[in-house]
Design a protein around this motif. Structure first.
Motif, PDB file in Angstrom:
ATOM      1  N   THR A  42     -32.177  -1.688 -20.671  1.00 23.75           N
ATOM      2  CA  THR A  42     -33.398  -1.202 -20.888  1.00 23.75           C
ATOM      3  C   THR A  42     -34.207  -1.393 -19.652  1.00 23.75           C
ATOM      4  O   THR A  42     -34.973  -0.250 -19.096  1.00 23.75           O
ATOM      5  N   ASN A  43     -34.469  -2.406 -19.035  1.00 18.82           N
ATOM      6  CA  ASN A  43     -35.435  -2.701 -17.773  1.00 18.82           C
ATOM      7  C   ASN A  43     -34.872  -1.858 -16.495  1.00 18.82           C
ATOM      8  O   ASN A  43     -35.670  -1.080 -15.709  1.00 18.82           O
ATOM      9  N   GLY A  50     -39.680   4.757 -13.038  1.00  9.98           N
ATOM     10  CA  GLY A  50     -40.740   4.344 -12.246  1.00  9.98           C
ATOM     11  C   GLY A  50     -40.532   5.199 -10.927  1.00  9.98           C
ATOM     12  O   GLY A  50     -41.412   5.830 -10.331  1.00  9.98           O
ATOM     13  N   ALA A  51     -39.271   4.979 -10.396  1.00 11.71           N
ATOM     14  CA  ALA A  51     -38.900   5.734  -9.263  1.00 11.71           C
ATOM     15  C   ALA A  51     -38.720   7.032  -9.209  1.00 11.71           C
ATOM     16  O   ALA A  51     -38.863   7.950  -8.236  1.00 11.71           O
ATOM     17  N   GLU A  52     -38.359   7.647 -10.233  1.00 11.06           N
ATOM     18  CA  GLU A  52     -38.298   9.111 -10.706  1.00 11.06           C
ATOM     19  C   GLU A  52     -39.600   9.800 -10.857  1.00 11.06           C
ATOM     20  O   GLU A  52     -39.749  10.995 -10.393  1.00 11.06           O
ATOM     21  N   ARG A  53     -40.420   9.211 -11.551  1.00  8.98           N
ATOM     22  CA  ARG A  53     -41.692  10.225 -12.073  1.00  8.98           C
ATOM     23  C   ARG A  53     -42.800   9.357 -11.682  1.00  8.98           C
ATOM     24  O   ARG A  53     -43.873   9.819 -12.213  1.00  8.98           O
ATOM     25  N   GLY A  54     -42.967   8.125 -11.236  1.00  8.71           N
ATOM     26  CA  GLY A  54     -44.167   7.283 -10.941  1.00  8.71           C
ATOM     27  C   GLY A  54     -44.577   6.485 -12.012  1.00  8.71           C
ATOM     28  O   GLY A  54     -44.067   6.554 -12.975  1.00  8.71           O
ATOM     29  N   MET A  55     -45.259   5.721 -11.634  1.00 11.36           N
ATOM     30  CA  MET A  55     -45.850   4.647 -12.438  1.00 11.36           C
ATOM     31  C   MET A  55     -46.550   5.133 -13.795  1.00 11.36           C
ATOM     32  O   MET A  55     -46.285   4.971 -14.842  1.00 11.36           O
ATOM     33  N   LEU A  56     -47.613   6.247 -13.627  1.00  9.86           N
ATOM     34  CA  LEU A  56     -48.761   6.624 -14.574  1.00  9.86           C
ATOM     35  C   LEU A  56     -47.526   7.633 -15.554  1.00  9.86           C
ATOM     36  O   LEU A  56     -47.546   7.137 -16.824  1.00  9.86           O
ATOM     37  N   ARG A  57     -46.563   8.290 -15.134  1.00 10.53           N
ATOM     38  CA  ARG A  57     -45.775   8.899 -16.083  1.00 10.53           C
ATOM     39  C   ARG A  57     -44.966   8.137 -16.827  1.00 10.53           C
ATOM     40  O   ARG A  57     -44.548   8.406 -17.997  1.00 10.53           O
ATOM     41  N   SER A  58     -44.461   7.092 -16.180  1.00 14.60           N
ATOM     42  CA  SER A  58     -43.490   6.102 -16.807  1.00 14.60           C
ATOM     43  C   SER A  58     -44.177   5.463 -17.963  1.00 14.60           C
ATOM     44  O   SER A  58     -43.391   5.081 -18.977  1.00 14.60           O
ATOM     45  N   LEU A  59     -45.307   5.246 -18.006  1.00 13.19           N
ATOM     46  CA  LEU A  59     -46.085   4.594 -18.945  1.00 13.19           C
ATOM     47  C   LEU A  59     -45.986   5.236 -20.201  1.00 13.19           C
ATOM     48  O   LEU A  59     -45.997   4.827 -21.256  1.00 13.19           O
ATOM     49  N   LEU A  60     -45.685   6.677 -20.372  1.00  9.66           N
ATOM     50  CA  LEU A  60     -45.564   7.264 -21.360  1.00  9.66           C
ATOM     51  C   LEU A  60     -44.123   6.897 -22.283  1.00  9.66           C
ATOM     52  O   LEU A  60     -43.916   7.428 -23.396  1.00  9.66           O
ATOM     53  N   LEU A  61     -43.404   6.150 -21.453  1.00 13.69           N
ATOM     54  CA  LEU A  61     -42.125   5.999 -22.170  1.00 13.69           C
ATOM     55  C   LEU A  61     -42.255   4.430 -22.861  1.00 13.69           C
ATOM     56  O   LEU A  61     -41.288   4.035 -23.570  1.00 13.69           O
ATOM     57  N   PRO A 116     -34.388  18.816  -8.211  1.00  8.52           N
ATOM     58  CA  PRO A 116     -35.858  18.689  -8.640  1.00  8.52           C
ATOM     59  C   PRO A 116     -36.069  19.973  -9.525  1.00  8.52           C
ATOM     60  O   PRO A 116     -35.529  20.904  -9.292  1.00  8.52           O
ATOM     61  N   GLY A 117     -36.774  19.817 -10.584  1.00 11.37           N
ATOM     62  CA  GLY A 117     -37.014  20.745 -11.523  1.00 11.37           C
ATOM     63  C   GLY A 117     -35.890  21.005 -12.723  1.00 11.37           C
ATOM     64  O   GLY A 117     -36.010  21.801 -13.523  1.00 11.37           O
ATOM     65  N   THR A 118     -34.832  19.888 -12.521  1.00  6.08           N
ATOM     66  CA  THR A 118     -33.778  20.180 -13.577  1.00  6.08           C
ATOM     67  C   THR A 118     -33.684  19.236 -14.695  1.00  6.08           C
ATOM     68  O   THR A 118     -33.152  19.212 -15.592  1.00  6.08           O
ATOM     69  N   GLY A 119     -35.049  18.459 -14.809  1.00  6.73           N
ATOM     70  CA  GLY A 119     -35.194  17.512 -15.898  1.00  6.73           C
ATOM     71  C   GLY A 119     -34.772  16.114 -15.471  1.00  6.73           C
ATOM     72  O   GLY A 119     -34.075  15.726 -14.295  1.00  6.73           O
ATOM     73  N   ALA A 120     -35.438  15.221 -16.333  1.00  9.30           N
ATOM     74  CA  ALA A 120     -35.384  13.918 -15.562  1.00  9.30           C
ATOM     75  C   ALA A 120     -34.145  13.225 -16.140  1.00  9.30           C
ATOM     76  O   ALA A 120     -33.734  13.508 -17.095  1.00  9.30           O
ATOM     77  N   VAL A 121     -33.737  12.212 -15.273  1.00  8.50           N
ATOM     78  CA  VAL A 121     -32.519  11.535 -15.795  1.00  8.50           C
ATOM     79  C   VAL A 121     -32.710  10.404 -16.811  1.00  8.50           C
ATOM     80  O   VAL A 121     -32.005  10.328 -17.799  1.00  8.50           O
ATOM     81  N   VAL A 122     -33.856   9.610 -16.778  1.00  6.73           N
ATOM     82  CA  VAL A 122     -34.377   8.950 -17.700  1.00  6.73           C
ATOM     83  C   VAL A 122     -35.175   9.529 -18.711  1.00  6.73           C
ATOM     84  O   VAL A 122     -36.238   9.803 -18.411  1.00  6.73           O
ATOM     85  N   THR A 123     -34.590   9.908 -19.933  1.00  7.35           N
ATOM     86  CA  THR A 123     -35.226  10.493 -20.923  1.00  7.35           C
ATOM     87  C   THR A 123     -35.768   9.647 -22.088  1.00  7.35           C
ATOM     88  O   THR A 123     -35.068   8.479 -22.323  1.00  7.35           O
ATOM     89  N   ALA A 124     -36.502  10.231 -22.844  1.00  6.57           N
ATOM     90  CA  ALA A 124     -37.020   9.208 -24.116  1.00  6.57           C
ATOM     91  C   ALA A 124     -35.970   8.882 -24.842  1.00  6.57           C
ATOM     92  O   ALA A 124     -35.642   7.782 -25.571  1.00  6.57           O
ATOM     93  N   GLN A 125     -34.884   9.912 -25.143  1.00  6.00           N
ATOM     94  CA  GLN A 125     -33.891   9.775 -26.092  1.00  6.00           C
ATOM     95  C   GLN A 125     -33.077   8.771 -25.511  1.00  6.00           C
ATOM     96  O   GLN A 125     -32.501   7.642 -26.365  1.00  6.00           O
ATOM     97  N   LEU A 127     -33.630   6.333 -23.387  1.00  6.15           N
ATOM     98  CA  LEU A 127     -34.339   4.752 -23.605  1.00  6.15           C
ATOM     99  C   LEU A 127     -34.320   4.637 -24.821  1.00  6.15           C
ATOM    100  O   LEU A 127     -33.974   3.045 -24.954  1.00  6.15           O
ATOM    101  N   ALA A 128     -34.486   5.422 -25.826  1.00  8.02           N
ATOM    102  CA  ALA A 128     -34.740   4.725 -27.103  1.00  8.02           C
ATOM    103  C   ALA A 128     -33.180   4.261 -27.833  1.00  8.02           C
ATOM    104  O   ALA A 128     -33.248   3.101 -27.950  1.00  8.02           O
ATOM    105  N   VAL A 129     -32.241   4.913 -27.403  1.00  8.16           N
ATOM    106  CA  VAL A 129     -30.762   4.501 -27.719  1.00  8.16           C
ATOM    107  C   VAL A 129     -30.547   3.246 -27.019  1.00  8.16           C
ATOM    108  O   VAL A 129     -29.849   2.237 -27.805  1.00  8.16           O
ATOM    109  N   THR A 130     -30.850   3.219 -25.870  1.00  9.24           N
ATOM    110  CA  THR A 130     -30.303   2.075 -24.876  1.00  9.24           C
ATOM    111  C   THR A 130     -31.158   0.770 -25.628  1.00  9.24           C
ATOM    112  O   THR A 130     -30.502  -0.219 -25.706  1.00  9.24           O
ATOM    113  N   THR A 131     -32.191   0.901 -25.771  1.00  6.73           N
ATOM    114  CA  THR A 131     -33.157  -0.111 -26.278  1.00  6.73           C
ATOM    115  C   THR A 131     -32.809  -0.548 -27.823  1.00  6.73           C
ATOM    116  O   THR A 131     -32.761  -1.759 -28.110  1.00  6.73           O
ATOM    117  N   PHE A 132     -32.628   0.253 -28.735  1.00  2.00           N
ATOM    118  CA  PHE A 132     -31.970   0.166 -29.782  1.00  2.00           C
ATOM    119  C   PHE A 132     -30.886  -0.690 -29.922  1.00  2.00           C
ATOM    120  O   PHE A 132     -30.651  -1.719 -30.888  1.00  2.00           O
TER     121      PHE A 132
END
Length: 211
Positions: A42-43, A50-61, A116-125, A127-132
């Motif tokens: 998870t970490n 954070g490296a991919e989308r920056g601090m502020l956008r990462s907070l949404l996760l 660039p523009g093809t989508g993030a590697v670290v997605t909410a889905q 992250l959720a499964v990994t953390t679960f």
């Protein structure tokens, strides 16, 4: 991340959870922070976010991570006594499932070179499964929270620690060298993360099956 906190904890040892072990709020805070700060799947994903989308956008996760953790920890903590006899069976099952998922993430990250523009590697889905499936949830739900009484204050403290640690790892990722704005994190970082996740998958399974 480590499952070592559950090693050697079979049915007999689990029966004393919440009875032989008690913790103050200060002790719970220390235990949670040490466990949550330990580098794990998870970490790793929050670091990459954070490296991919920056601090502020990462907070949404962070709400995603928080919800995934709580969905595991709260039921386990409230039912810890009833689940004590099943702990010996529960541990290896979770370990194998978590290890397989983390290995899948590692292989995907190693083989995929996002542009660039093809989508993030670290997605909410992801992250959720990994953390679960993170074995840390077992330790917190079956050991730490029952030892603190599984009170509302303890759960509030847990939530605060999860949010703080997630933000910390996202901040570290944001501090890593990055390319142009909108670009994905450097290929070397992606490969290192994939290698690390593969190692974690082996460690998770070995820790869950040991004992």
């Amino acid at each position: 991340m480590s499952c070592t906190g559950l090693r050697g904890t079979g049915t007999k040892g689990a029966q004393g959870i919440g009875e032989s072990l008690t913790m103050t709020m200060a002790e719970l805070t220390l235990a949670l922070m040490v466990l949550l700060l330990t580098p794990g799947p998870t970490n790793t994903l929050m670091l990459l976010a954070g490296a991919e989308r920056g601090m502020l956008r990462s907070l949404l996760l962070i709400p995603v991570e928080l919800a995934a953790y709580l969905s595991v920890i709260v039921p386990l903590a409230l039912l810890s006594h009833a689940l004590a006899d099943q702990l010996a069976t529960l541990r290896p099952v979770v370990a194998v499932a978590a290890g397989a998922w983390v290995l899948y993430l590692a292989v995907t990250m190693w083989r995929t070179a996002p542009q660039p523009g093809t989508g993030a590697v670290v997605t909410a889905q992801r992250l959720a499964v990994t953390t679960f499936l993170n074995p840390k949830g077992l330790i917190m739900g079956l050991v730490l929270m029952p030892a603190a009484g599984a009170t509302g204050a303890a759960f509030g403290l847990l939530a605060g620690c999860i949010v703080a640690v997630a933000a910390f790892w996202a901040f570290l990722g944001d501090c890593l060298p990055s390319g142009e704005e909108g670009a994905t994190f450097p290929p070397l970082l992606r490969r290192v993360a994939a290698f690390w996740l593969a190692g974690l998958s082996v460690f998770i399974v070995a820790g869950g099956l040991a004992g």
